[in-house]
Write a protein that holds these residues in place. Structure first.
Motif, short mmCIF file in Angstrom:
data_model
loop_
_atom_site.label_atom_id
_atom_site.label_comp_id
_atom_site.label_asym_id
_atom_site.label_seq_id
_atom_site.Cartn_x
_atom_site.Cartn_y
_atom_site.Cartn_z
N PHE A 1 0.84 -1.20 0.00
CA PHE A 1 0.00 0.00 0.00
C PHE A 1 0.87 1.25 0.00
O PHE A 1 0.60 2.22 -0.73
CB PHE A 1 -0.93 -0.01 1.22
CG PHE A 1 -1.70 -1.29 1.37
CD1 PHE A 1 -2.82 -1.53 0.59
CD2 PHE A 1 -1.30 -2.27 2.26
CE1 PHE A 1 -3.53 -2.72 0.69
CE2 PHE A 1 -2.00 -3.46 2.38
CZ PHE A 1 -3.11 -3.68 1.59
N THR A 2 1.94 1.23 0.79
CA THR A 2 2.87 2.36 0.82
C THR A 2 3.61 2.48 -0.50
O THR A 2 3.79 3.59 -1.03
CB THR A 2 3.86 2.19 1.98
OG1 THR A 2 3.14 2.14 3.21
CG2 THR A 2 4.84 3.35 2.03
N ILE B 1 -3.75 8.94 -10.16
CA ILE B 1 -4.95 8.89 -9.32
C ILE B 1 -4.85 7.65 -8.44
O ILE B 1 -4.67 6.54 -8.94
CB ILE B 1 -6.21 8.84 -10.20
CG1 ILE B 1 -6.33 10.13 -11.01
CG2 ILE B 1 -7.46 8.64 -9.33
CD1 ILE B 1 -7.44 10.10 -12.05
N ASN B 2 -4.97 7.84 -7.14
CA ASN B 2 -4.70 6.74 -6.20
C ASN B 2 -6.00 6.02 -5.83
O ASN B 2 -6.75 6.46 -4.96
CB ASN B 2 -4.02 7.28 -4.95
CG ASN B 2 -3.48 6.17 -4.06
OD1 ASN B 2 -3.78 4.99 -4.28
ND2 ASN B 2 -2.68 6.53 -3.08
N LEU B 3 -6.24 4.90 -6.52
CA LEU B 3 -7.33 4.01 -6.14
C LEU B 3 -6.77 2.77 -5.43
O LEU B 3 -7.42 1.72 -5.37
CB LEU B 3 -8.13 3.57 -7.37
CG LEU B 3 -8.78 4.68 -8.21
CD1 LEU B 3 -9.69 4.08 -9.28
CD2 LEU B 3 -9.55 5.67 -7.34
N ALA B 4 -5.57 2.91 -4.89
CA ALA B 4 -4.90 1.79 -4.23
C ALA B 4 -5.26 1.72 -2.75
O ALA B 4 -5.73 0.69 -2.27
CB ALA B 4 -3.38 1.90 -4.41
N GLN B 5 -5.05 2.80 -2.03
CA GLN B 5 -5.29 2.77 -0.59
C GLN B 5 -6.77 2.91 -0.27
O GLN B 5 -7.50 3.68 -0.91
CB GLN B 5 -4.49 3.85 0.11
CG GLN B 5 -3.01 3.49 0.25
CD GLN B 5 -2.29 4.34 1.26
OE1 GLN B 5 -2.17 5.55 1.08
NE2 GLN B 5 -1.81 3.74 2.33
N GLY B 6 -7.18 2.15 0.73
CA GLY B 6 -8.61 2.06 1.04
C GLY B 6 -9.11 3.11 1.99
O GLY B 6 -9.51 2.81 3.12
N ALA C 1 -3.33 4.26 -9.80
CA ALA C 1 -2.72 3.33 -8.85
C ALA C 1 -3.76 2.37 -8.31
O ALA C 1 -4.88 2.76 -7.96
CB ALA C 1 -2.08 4.09 -7.69
N THR C 2 -3.39 1.09 -8.24
CA THR C 2 -4.24 0.05 -7.68
C THR C 2 -3.36 -0.94 -6.93
O THR C 2 -2.16 -0.71 -6.76
CB THR C 2 -5.06 -0.62 -8.80
OG1 THR C 2 -5.94 -1.58 -8.24
CG2 THR C 2 -4.16 -1.29 -9.82
N ILE C 3 -3.93 -2.04 -6.46
CA ILE C 3 -3.19 -3.01 -5.64
C ILE C 3 -3.24 -4.38 -6.30
O ILE C 3 -4.32 -4.85 -6.68
CB ILE C 3 -3.79 -3.11 -4.21
CG1 ILE C 3 -3.62 -1.79 -3.47
CG2 ILE C 3 -3.13 -4.24 -3.42
CD1 ILE C 3 -2.20 -1.43 -3.12
N LYS D 1 -3.91 -12.71 -12.05
CA LYS D 1 -4.11 -11.58 -12.98
C LYS D 1 -5.28 -10.70 -12.51
O LYS D 1 -6.16 -10.34 -13.28
CB LYS D 1 -4.34 -12.07 -14.41
CG LYS D 1 -3.25 -13.00 -14.94
CD LYS D 1 -1.93 -12.26 -15.12
CE LYS D 1 -0.86 -13.12 -15.77
NZ LYS D 1 -0.27 -14.12 -14.85
N LEU D 2 -5.24 -10.37 -11.21
CA LEU D 2 -6.30 -9.58 -10.61
C LEU D 2 -5.72 -8.38 -9.88
O LEU D 2 -4.63 -8.44 -9.31
CB LEU D 2 -7.10 -10.42 -9.60
CG LEU D 2 -7.83 -11.65 -10.14
CD1 LEU D 2 -8.37 -12.48 -8.97
CD2 LEU D 2 -8.95 -11.25 -11.08
N VAL D 3 -6.46 -7.27 -9.89
CA VAL D 3 -6.08 -6.08 -9.14
C VAL D 3 -7.29 -5.58 -8.35
O VAL D 3 -8.44 -5.89 -8.67
CB VAL D 3 -5.56 -4.95 -10.06
CG1 VAL D 3 -4.27 -5.37 -10.74
CG2 VAL D 3 -6.61 -4.56 -11.10
N ARG D 4 -7.01 -4.80 -7.31
CA ARG D 4 -8.05 -4.25 -6.45
C ARG D 4 -8.12 -2.74 -6.59
O ARG D 4 -7.13 -2.05 -6.37
CB ARG D 4 -7.77 -4.61 -4.99
CG ARG D 4 -8.90 -4.26 -4.02
CD ARG D 4 -8.42 -4.21 -2.58
NE ARG D 4 -7.71 -2.97 -2.29
CZ ARG D 4 -7.26 -2.62 -1.08
NH1 ARG D 4 -7.43 -3.42 -0.06
NH2 ARG D 4 -6.62 -1.46 -0.91
#
Length: 377
Positions: free
Chosen positions: A12-13, A25-30, A337-339, A352-355
């Protein structure tokens, strides 16, 4: 010598730092990026001028403890004792840490169901216990055959997460019946149920361990006002457990933080009189629908999202990259950005999945989707 030698900077960091470097654009951190309810900020502003700035009792603000008993009764028809069955914690992470440190002993096993959030393993290792990672099925339902293979007389705890991060999956009645059958064979196993997204569900409400009479007297249930009220930076969570377990958890809690932020507890206590948790679920239901509509114009395939504010998407139809490289390219080439989901597995299983996190304002979601629509097949 490190006690956690294999643990480095969290994904996440890493992704958030990359997002900052590349102005992605940060769609990584919840965490949400939209304003907090004005009623809550007004309550907080008023309380800030009052005498609420000293230590609360170790277990929590008395008014908030009482409100949690009412909320639990209204939500799950479970009556709990505010004096013995609840502790207010510095976020759900502290609740999880304190629970594991208090209840898990050296060389005992703790079963974690992968993909799993990264805060479970560290307190197990710091207890000199053994994290036993068991993968869920590829549709993220529990793999009961695998769980039965791993649970034994040395198992001290089983950790479940419902609604699930990162996948948004919720457990069915059948899942709980199967869980109850297995745990009936092992009466000393404690169930740790991470339910921080309990009020963010969609087509149907999640089934809480609070409602399972066969489980709740051997369970610790973790909740998060940070998640439920989109105030993640306040770091206010709580745990519910029967007195014989809570007594031990409080012993650890008092030496971790003693008590948590007094102003925040007082404000949430008053806010619970006016907030509508159904409205919160509706807010995220609308955001999920918007994000799904926007993503329909991208090459991603979205998996079902039954709860939480996370959307898992497959890119298998248009890229063979591993998911870590793929997410880095999303940042550097497309500015989003994603996870990667593989980081939630002990064996780094790559499907092959991202969050994506859709707890963002509409403009952010629209801008992110517009960038993702530029992906060429």
């Amino acid at each position: 010598m490190s006690k956690l030698p294999h643990i480095g900077t969290s994904i996440f960091t890493v992704m958030s730092q990359m997002a900052n470097e590349h102005q992605a654009i940060n769609l990584a951190q919840g965490f949400p990026n939209f304003p907090v309810d004005e009623r809550l900020t007004a309550i907080t502003a008023k309380l800030a001028t009052e005498n609420v700035h000293q230590y609360t009792p170790m277990a929590g603000h008395p008014g908030l403890l009482d409100k949690i008993t009412r909320l639990t009764s209204a939500s799950y028809q479970r009556n709990i004792n505010s004096a013995t069955d609840i502790v207010i914690t510095a976020g759900a992470t502290e609740a999880i840490f304190a629970t594991i440190q208090a209840l898990v002993n050296k060389n005992e096993d703790v079963i974690i169901l992968d993909p799993s959030y990264d805060c479970y393993e560290a307190p197990i290792l710091l207890s000199n216990a053994n994290p036993i990672r068991v993968s869920l099925n590829d549709d993220y339902t529990p793999n009961w055959e695998a769980i039965e293979t791993k649970i034994n007389a040395n198992t001290r705890m089983l950790i479940i997460n419902n609604p699930h991060n990162p996948t948004g999956k919720t457990w069915s009645e059948t899942d709980f019946i199967q869980l109850e059958k297995i745990l009936a064979l092992y009466p000393d196993v404690i169930l740790l149920s991470d339910e921080v997204y309990e009020y963010i569900t969609f087509e149907q409400k999640h089934i809480s361990v609070n409602t399972r009479t066969a489980l709740r007297d051997r369970s610790v249930i973790i909740s998060s006002f940070g998640k439920s009220l989109h105030i993640t930076g306040w770091k206010i969570g709580y745990a519910i457990a029967p007195e014989h377990l809570m007594r031990e958890i409080k012993k650890v809690h008092q030496f971790l933080v003693f008590s948590v932020n007094s102003l925040s507890q007082a404000a949430i206590s008053q806010y619970l009189d006016v907030v509508d948790f159904n409205a919160i679920a509706n807010l995220y239901r609308r955001k999920r629908a918007l994000f799904s509509e926007l993503m329909a114009e991208t090459p991603f395939d979205l998996l079902p999202c039954e709860g939480s504010y996370f959307q898992v998407a497959s890119y298998a139809s248009f890229s063979n990259q591993n998911d870590i490289d793929f997410t880095k390219e999303l940042i550097t080439r497309y500015g989003v950005a994603t996870i990667p989901i593989s980081t939630f597995y002990a064996d780094n299983k790559d499907l092959k999945l991202v969050r994506f996190c859709f707890a963002k304002d509409d403009q952010t979601l629209e801008q992110a989707a517009k960038r993702l629509q530029k992906i060429t097949l």
